[in-house]
Structures are given as structure tokens and as C-alpha cells.
Design a protein around this motif. Structure first.
Motif, PDB file in Angstrom:
ATOM      1  N   SER A   1       2.997   3.053  -3.811  1.00 25.72           N
ATOM      2  CA  SER A   1       3.952   1.838  -4.878  1.00 25.72           C
ATOM      3  C   SER A   1       4.818   1.384  -3.777  1.00 25.72           C
ATOM      4  O   SER A   1       5.952   2.221  -3.183  1.00 25.72           O
ATOM      5  CB  SER A   1       4.499   2.637  -6.027  1.00 25.72           C
ATOM      6  OG  SER A   1       5.280   1.689  -6.643  1.00 25.72           O
ATOM      7  N   ILE A   2       4.834   0.331  -3.432  1.00 26.49           N
ATOM      8  CA  ILE A   2       5.576  -0.384  -2.530  1.00 26.49           C
ATOM      9  C   ILE A   2       6.652  -1.423  -3.166  1.00 26.49           C
ATOM     10  O   ILE A   2       6.078  -2.622  -3.863  1.00 26.49           O
ATOM     11  CB  ILE A   2       4.881  -1.227  -1.375  1.00 26.49           C
ATOM     12  CG1 ILE A   2       3.857  -0.347  -0.660  1.00 26.49           C
ATOM     13  CG2 ILE A   2       5.959  -1.921  -0.373  1.00 26.49           C
ATOM     14  CD1 ILE A   2       2.964  -0.726   0.514  1.00 26.49           C
ATOM     15  N   THR A   3       7.749  -1.348  -2.854  1.00 25.45           N
ATOM     16  CA  THR A   3       8.897  -2.212  -3.494  1.00 25.45           C
ATOM     17  C   THR A   3       9.550  -3.004  -2.499  1.00 25.45           C
ATOM     18  O   THR A   3       9.805  -2.088  -1.287  1.00 25.45           O
ATOM     19  CB  THR A   3      10.235  -1.405  -4.699  1.00 25.45           C
ATOM     20  OG1 THR A   3      10.732  -0.674  -3.738  1.00 25.45           O
ATOM     21  CG2 THR A   3       9.282  -0.937  -5.574  1.00 25.45           C
ATOM     22  N   VAL A   4       9.838  -4.010  -2.743  1.00 26.76           N
ATOM     23  CA  VAL A   4      10.731  -5.155  -1.505  1.00 26.76           C
ATOM     24  C   VAL A   4      11.982  -5.461  -2.086  1.00 26.76           C
ATOM     25  O   VAL A   4      11.965  -5.990  -3.259  1.00 26.76           O
ATOM     26  CB  VAL A   4       9.670  -6.113  -1.178  1.00 26.76           C
ATOM     27  CG1 VAL A   4      10.239  -6.879   0.124  1.00 26.76           C
ATOM     28  CG2 VAL A   4       8.182  -5.681  -0.617  1.00 26.76           C
ATOM     29  N   HIS A   5      13.068  -5.361  -1.326  1.00 26.25           N
ATOM     30  CA  HIS A   5      14.112  -5.682  -1.504  1.00 26.25           C
ATOM     31  C   HIS A   5      14.988  -6.304  -0.488  1.00 26.25           C
ATOM     32  O   HIS A   5      14.481  -6.216   0.762  1.00 26.25           O
ATOM     33  CB  HIS A   5      14.974  -4.359  -1.825  1.00 26.25           C
ATOM     34  CG  HIS A   5      14.602  -3.503  -3.075  1.00 26.25           C
ATOM     35  ND1 HIS A   5      14.684  -3.402  -4.226  1.00 26.25           N
ATOM     36  CD2 HIS A   5      13.633  -2.466  -2.657  1.00 26.25           C
ATOM     37  CE1 HIS A   5      14.291  -2.644  -4.863  1.00 26.25           C
ATOM     38  NE2 HIS A   5      13.502  -1.819  -3.920  1.00 26.25           N
TER      39      HIS A   5
ATOM     40  N   PHE B   1      15.930  -7.132  -5.873  1.00 28.48           N
ATOM     41  CA  PHE B   1      14.592  -6.718  -5.935  1.00 28.48           C
ATOM     42  C   PHE B   1      13.702  -8.033  -5.673  1.00 28.48           C
ATOM     43  O   PHE B   1      14.050  -8.902  -6.682  1.00 28.48           O
ATOM     44  CB  PHE B   1      14.112  -5.925  -7.327  1.00 28.48           C
ATOM     45  CG  PHE B   1      12.826  -5.876  -7.416  1.00 28.48           C
ATOM     46  CD1 PHE B   1      12.290  -4.835  -6.930  1.00 28.48           C
ATOM     47  CD2 PHE B   1      12.146  -6.831  -8.520  1.00 28.48           C
ATOM     48  CE1 PHE B   1      10.632  -4.527  -7.167  1.00 28.48           C
ATOM     49  CE2 PHE B   1      10.789  -6.412  -8.538  1.00 28.48           C
ATOM     50  CZ  PHE B   1      10.300  -5.335  -8.099  1.00 28.48           C
TER      51      PHE B   1
ATOM     52  N   SER C   1       6.792  -5.961  -6.281  1.00 23.86           N
ATOM     53  CA  SER C   1       6.189  -4.807  -6.054  1.00 23.86           C
ATOM     54  C   SER C   1       4.770  -4.945  -5.506  1.00 23.86           C
ATOM     55  O   SER C   1       4.171  -5.972  -5.915  1.00 23.86           O
ATOM     56  CB  SER C   1       6.030  -4.033  -7.552  1.00 23.86           C
ATOM     57  OG  SER C   1       7.370  -3.729  -7.782  1.00 23.86           O
TER      58      SER C   1
ATOM     59  N   GLU D   1       6.456   6.306  -3.201  1.00 23.17           N
ATOM     60  CA  GLU D   1       6.929   5.032  -3.241  1.00 23.17           C
ATOM     61  C   GLU D   1       7.837   4.663  -1.917  1.00 23.17           C
ATOM     62  O   GLU D   1       8.611   5.602  -1.287  1.00 23.17           O
ATOM     63  CB  GLU D   1       8.250   4.877  -4.477  1.00 23.17           C
ATOM     64  CG  GLU D   1       8.713   3.765  -4.492  1.00 23.17           C
ATOM     65  CD  GLU D   1       9.837   3.612  -5.600  1.00 23.17           C
ATOM     66  OE1 GLU D   1       9.480   3.189  -6.831  1.00 23.17           O
ATOM     67  OE2 GLU D   1      10.827   4.075  -5.344  1.00 23.17           O
TER      68      GLU D   1
ATOM     69  N   SER E   1      10.023   1.987  -0.086  1.00 24.10           N
ATOM     70  CA  SER E   1      10.840   0.854  -0.245  1.00 24.10           C
ATOM     71  C   SER E   1      11.121   0.212   0.795  1.00 24.10           C
ATOM     72  O   SER E   1      11.784   0.796   1.754  1.00 24.10           O
ATOM     73  CB  SER E   1      12.547   1.341  -1.319  1.00 24.10           C
ATOM     74  OG  SER E   1      12.003   1.782  -2.508  1.00 24.10           O
TER      75      SER E   1
ATOM     76  N   ILE F   1      13.505  -2.546   2.849  1.00 27.13           N
ATOM     77  CA  ILE F   1      14.876  -2.945   2.321  1.00 27.13           C
ATOM     78  C   ILE F   1      15.326  -3.993   3.624  1.00 27.13           C
ATOM     79  O   ILE F   1      15.546  -3.474   4.677  1.00 27.13           O
ATOM     80  CB  ILE F   1      15.912  -1.899   1.998  1.00 27.13           C
ATOM     81  CG1 ILE F   1      15.663  -1.197   0.808  1.00 27.13           C
ATOM     82  CG2 ILE F   1      17.376  -2.973   1.902  1.00 27.13           C
ATOM     83  CD1 ILE F   1      16.285  -0.111   0.615  1.00 27.13           C
TER      84      ILE F   1
ATOM     85  N   LYS G   1      11.410   6.288   1.814  1.00 26.00           N
ATOM     86  CA  LYS G   1       9.993   7.116   1.258  1.00 26.00           C
ATOM     87  C   LYS G   1      10.509   8.045   0.200  1.00 26.00           C
ATOM     88  O   LYS G   1      11.069   9.252   0.636  1.00 26.00           O
ATOM     89  CB  LYS G   1       9.189   7.554   2.374  1.00 26.00           C
ATOM     90  CG  LYS G   1       7.929   8.109   1.869  1.00 26.00           C
ATOM     91  CD  LYS G   1       6.919   8.586   3.096  1.00 26.00           C
ATOM     92  CE  LYS G   1       5.983   9.141   2.722  1.00 26.00           C
ATOM     93  NZ  LYS G   1       5.071   9.918   4.047  1.00 26.00           N
ATOM     94  N   ARG G   2       9.700   7.977  -0.900  1.00 32.39           N
ATOM     95  CA  ARG G   2      10.086   9.168  -2.101  1.00 32.39           C
ATOM     96  C   ARG G   2       8.757   9.670  -2.396  1.00 32.39           C
ATOM     97  O   ARG G   2       7.950   8.648  -2.832  1.00 32.39           O
ATOM     98  CB  ARG G   2      10.730   8.528  -3.262  1.00 32.39           C
ATOM     99  CG  ARG G   2      12.099   8.081  -3.053  1.00 32.39           C
ATOM    100  CD  ARG G   2      12.941   7.532  -4.330  1.00 32.39           C
ATOM    101  NE  ARG G   2      14.141   6.848  -3.977  1.00 32.39           N
ATOM    102  CZ  ARG G   2      14.403   5.549  -3.485  1.00 32.39           C
ATOM    103  NH1 ARG G   2      13.355   4.705  -3.548  1.00 32.39           N
ATOM    104  NH2 ARG G   2      15.317   5.068  -3.262  1.00 32.39           N
TER     105      ARG G   2
END
Length: 190
Positions: free
Chosen positions: A111-115, A124, A127, A139, A141, A143, A175-176
């Protein structure tokens, strides 16, 4: 650092809905102990195939990140032009693929989030879920860091600082693991 205007797609371009995204094929074969009995030429072909799959994954991730940034230009980042170092998105895509290599489902389980870290805090911008059929196991992220100075003094008369956002070459990957109590792993890249 050479900067180029990024995201040539204009504000009229829309992102595909989450359920319309391209789905990756099942993970490629990873050589195991039985493969050691194969002739060297076949192993070399398998290595070339894995490199090809990695390049395809990198290209697809890069396109998805670019789509997130394009969509966020006007709505979240409040700019008309987004400048970032040349080849930065390709490097980010490569680092995302590499950081998912040791995961059970690889990049398909991400699950990739971009900030973007701007003057007024972390924003944010989107996703990415690469395979809807796989429950995310980790996940990532991404940044990006906006240049927080007041603009370029020599070019300030050309660009209105509210219309141009310049990203720095530095970025961070966090990375989580979603089903583990392990601490997040943070990688800073220049």
C-alpha cells in the motif's frame, strides 16, 4: 541538479479509479535449490527475465506516482507547475521496487502513500494499490521534500512563487509492516 518541468499532463487529466488500476501478473519465478541443476544459460535467461519484470514494475510505479503528483498539483499542492530533478521519479520507482523485494508478495502486497513536505506541513497527495486482489502486508510512504526557500531570486520576476513548486532531490521512504509490531524502517535518499 538539473530541474525539468514534470508532469506534462494537464489539469484535465484524471486518475483512474482504484478499481480500474492495472493489475500485476503473479510474481515471477524466483530461482531455488532445484534450479542449480539447470544449465548456466537457462539461469542467465531467468535472471534477465527477473530484471525485465523489475523494470516493468519500476515503470508502472513511476507512472502511478506521477499520476498522484499530477492530480495533486491544483487541488492539494496549489500550484500550476511542479518542478523536480530530472530522472527523480525513475529513481524513486527503483527504490520502491527494491524496498519491496524482501516482502512475501513483493510489490503486489504494498500500500503506497505519496506525500509532499511543504512550507505548511506534510500534504497527502495520493494512494497506490497495485493489486486489488492482494491484501496489503506493508505500507510504503514516499515523502517528497518541497524547496522551502522563497524562490529563485534571479528568476523571481518570471515565476510567481504561488504557481511554481520545486521539489528537492532528497526524499524519504518509510516502510511499515502492517501485521507486525516491528518499528518502521526509514530510508533517506539524496
Amino acid at each position: 541538479v538539473v530541474y525539468s518541468a514534470a508532469l506534462l499532463l494537464g489539469p484535465g487529466v484524471t486518475r483512474r479509479r482504484r478499481d480500474d488500476r492495472k493489475v500485476f501478473p503473479p510474481a515471477a519465478h524466483i530461482p531455488g535449490p532445484k534450479d542449480e541443476l539447470r544449465p548456466a544459460g537457462q539461469l542467465a535467461n531467468m535472471d534477465a527475465g527477473l530484471e525485465h519484470v523489475e523494470r516493468l514494475l519500476q515503470r508502472d510505479v513511476t507512472r502511478h506516482i506521477e499520476g498522484c503528483l499530477t492530480e495533486a498539483k491544483a487541488s492539494t499542492l496549489h500550484c500550476q507547475m511542479l518542478l523536480l530533478p530530472r530522472q527523480m521519479l525513475a529513481k524513486v520507482g527503483q527504490d520502491v521496487v527494491r524496498s519491496s523485494a524482501d516482502e512475501p508478495c513483493g510489490l503486489r502486497g504494498a500500500s503506497i502513500t505519496v506525500h509532499v513536505d511543504c512550507k505548511d506541513g506534510l500534504k497527502f497527495v495520493g494512494s497506490i494499490f497495485l493489486d486489488q486482489r492482494v491484501t496489503p502486508t506493508f505500507e510504503l510512504s514516499v515523502i517528497f521534500k518541497a524547496d522551502k526557500d522563497d524562490g529563485w531570486p534571479s528568476l523571481k520576476h518570471i515565476f510567481d512563487s504561488n504557481k511554481v513548486l520545486k521539489l528537492r532531490p532528497e526524499y524519504r521512504l518509510v516502510k511499515r509492516k502492517l501485521y507486525s509490531s516491528a518499528s518502521p524502517v526509514i530510508h533517506d535518499f539524496n
